[in-house]
Design an enzyme around this catalytic site. Structure first.
Site, PDB file in Angstrom:
ATOM      1  N   ASP A 290     -42.309   7.429  17.983  1.00  0.00           N
ATOM      2  CA  ASP A 290     -40.922   7.583  17.543  1.00  0.00           C
ATOM      3  C   ASP A 290     -40.151   6.367  18.017  1.00  0.00           C
ATOM      4  O   ASP A 290     -40.104   6.100  19.211  1.00  0.00           O
ATOM      5  CB  ASP A 290     -40.294   8.837  18.161  1.00  0.00           C
ATOM      6  CG  ASP A 290     -40.904  10.108  17.587  1.00  0.00           C
ATOM      7  OD1 ASP A 290     -41.435  10.052  16.469  1.00  0.00           O
ATOM      8  OD2 ASP A 290     -40.860  11.143  18.268  1.00  0.00           O
TER       9      ASP A 290
ATOM     10  N   ASP B 231     -40.146  19.857   8.095  1.00  0.00           N
ATOM     11  CA  ASP B 231     -39.719  20.435   9.367  1.00  0.00           C
ATOM     12  C   ASP B 231     -39.486  21.917   9.108  1.00  0.00           C
ATOM     13  O   ASP B 231     -38.632  22.281   8.288  1.00  0.00           O
ATOM     14  CB  ASP B 231     -38.417  19.782   9.846  1.00  0.00           C
ATOM     15  CG  ASP B 231     -38.637  18.336  10.263  1.00  0.00           C
ATOM     16  OD1 ASP B 231     -39.719  18.032  10.803  1.00  0.00           O
ATOM     17  OD2 ASP B 231     -37.744  17.500  10.030  1.00  0.00           O
TER      18      ASP B 231
END
Lengths: 267, 199
Positions: free
Chosen positions: A11, A130
């Site tokens: 990330d 998600d």
């Protein structure tokens, strides 16, 4: 035999690799180029770079990284985070990524998946979701709702319906990120993975919740995932990739064991 | 010079970068004239068979490739590039390929996850120079939904996914690999280096 894949996820925020905890990234985990090179030498099967800022500045930073990494790391590279348009996809693939990971944009404009698959091939279009568990009654099957914008906005879409639409439109692979599990290190959402694996034919990549080699084993067997994404257990050297692969191999999971023979690549 | 054939399909940069990393002169060529003086021809590609073949023909690459192979230039088809070497494919209807090798491209059975994505092993049936230093059972990175079962004489290596299929095919100087050597770490680079050293 096709090996199960272990995929470290980086990330990236302002050029540094950060760890995600329930979608609020906070802790600095080091230089992404260094990490990517280390994972390559350790035998990572692929790498994912995720621009968590999802901004144009963030994109430029991630693209610089991918360009640099792709000069010396010869495994598949995926870029995700804030990809909204056809031009975004083209720019990323031209810049040295092998796959793009599309998330929120597919909800806003599902046709982006078809456009990408038709122009670049399904193999480079990864659809990521998600998913958050919906409350269900006793004895009922679990269910999940799709969220967008980094897990902040509910869409009303049911995960099982949505993944089928993504595949129908041409996604070659699915990344299932559990919002419930993300950052907890309590293990992947196994039910999410095997429920989706039962309704689509494409490979499933599990994401969110990895805290141990045992968690990876669980999601690749009971969870029926083809690959496992993990971040902090590798970034903070709680486990090395060979350690995880050895653990899996000892339990009968097919993995690609890899020994880098030193030197600069294989010149 | 190694010409990496650009016919508007797929990620060519990684193939070019892999050869350059190994110290070879590789160039992405988007017109056949640019590739006429090349010593080696590489045909990558990821897209659908019909589109890929149409683009090759529209841009005049089919003649250059077939002529180059006939002249004895080392040729390497990668992924879709391997599939295009064969007679025909059933992907999205029936399409003719380059016809360098007999065989038909068909879809994986529904018993497996499709596309096949990831690292799988090769079983070597006969030794060829591009496999120098590549051990039996080596893992390479594959991404594909269709496969070919090549004729015995053309089959160099096979891979298992649902059933056995051809992962490396070769006839003289015409070589094809179903996997992506440019994404297969050190072992893939070794294969590319072996190819670049062919003359």
């Amino acid at each position: 035999m096709l090996a199960k894949r272990i995929i470290p996820c980086l990330d990236v925020k302002e050029g540094r690799n950060v760890r995600g905890v329930r979608f609020s990234a906070d802790k600095d985990a080091g230089d992404p180029v260094e990490l990517a090179t280390r994972y390559d030498r350790e035998g990572a099967d692929e790498l994912v770079f995720y621009d968590i800022t999802a901004s144009s500045d963030g994109r430029a930073i991630v693209m610089d990284l991918v360009r640099e990494v792709s000069e010396k790391v010869f495994i598949p590279l995926t870029v995700g985070g804030g990809i909204r348009t056809y031009d975004d996809m083209r720019e990323i693939l031209k810049g040295g990524a092998d796959k793009v990971s599309i998330n929120s944009a597919a909800v806003t404009d599902p046709d982006i998946i078809r456009q990408g698959a038709e122009s670049f091939g399904s193999q480079c279009i990864v659809a990521a979701i998600d998913a958050l568990r919906r409350p269900v009654g006793n004895g009922e099957d679990p269910a999940w709702e799709i969220y967008v914008n980094g897990g902040r906005k509910a869409t009303g879409l049911d995960a099982v319906d949505w993944v089928q639409e993504l595949v129908d439109r041409g996604a070659g692979e699915l990344v299932l990120n559990s919002i419930d599990a993300d950052g907890t290190k309590d293990g992947y959402d196994l039910a999410l993975n095997h429920t989706v694996a039962a309704v689509v034919d494409v490979p499933i990549v599990a994401s969110g919740g990895c805290g141990s080699a045992e968690d990876i084993y669980q999601v690749l067997t009971e969870g029926r995932a083809s690959a496992a994404l993990a971040a902090s257990i590798f970034h903070f050297e709680e486990y090395s990739i060979p350690q995880v692969k050895r653990y899996l191999k000892d339990r009968g999971v097919p993995v690609r064991e890899y020994e880098h023979d030193g030197g600069e690549g294989d010149r | 010079m190694i010409a990496v054939i650009d016919y508007g399909m797929g990620n060519l940069r990684s193939v070019e970068k892999a050869f350059q990393f190994l110290g070879f002169d590789a160039v992405i060529t988007d017109r056949p004239e640019q590739a006429e003086g090349a010593t080696h021809l590489v045909l990558p590609g990821d897209a659908a068979f019909g589109d890929a073949m149409r683009n090759l023909v529209d841009r005049g690459w089919d003649d250059l490739i077939l002529k180059g192979v006939e002249q004895g230039k080392p040729f390497l088809g990668i992924c879709m590039g391997l599939q295009l070497m064969f007679d025909e494919s059933e992907e999205g209807g029936k399409h003719r390929g380059l016809g360098m090798l007999p065989g038909r491209i068909v879809k994986f059975p529904a018993t497996e996850r499709v596309p096949q994505i990831g690292w799988n092993q090769i079983a070597i049936e006969r030794s060829v120079e591009i496999l120098d230093g590549v051990p039996e059972g080596s893992y390479f990175y594959f991404v594909h939904s269709y496969y070919v079962d090549a004729a015995d004489a053309d089959r160099v290596a096979t891979t298992e996914y649902g059933q056995e299929y051809t992962s490396i095919a070769a006839r003289d100087n015409a070589l094809g690999v179903q996997f992506h050597p440019e994404k297969s770490q050190q072992i893939g680079l070794r294969l590319l280096r072996n190819f670049a050293r062919l003359s």
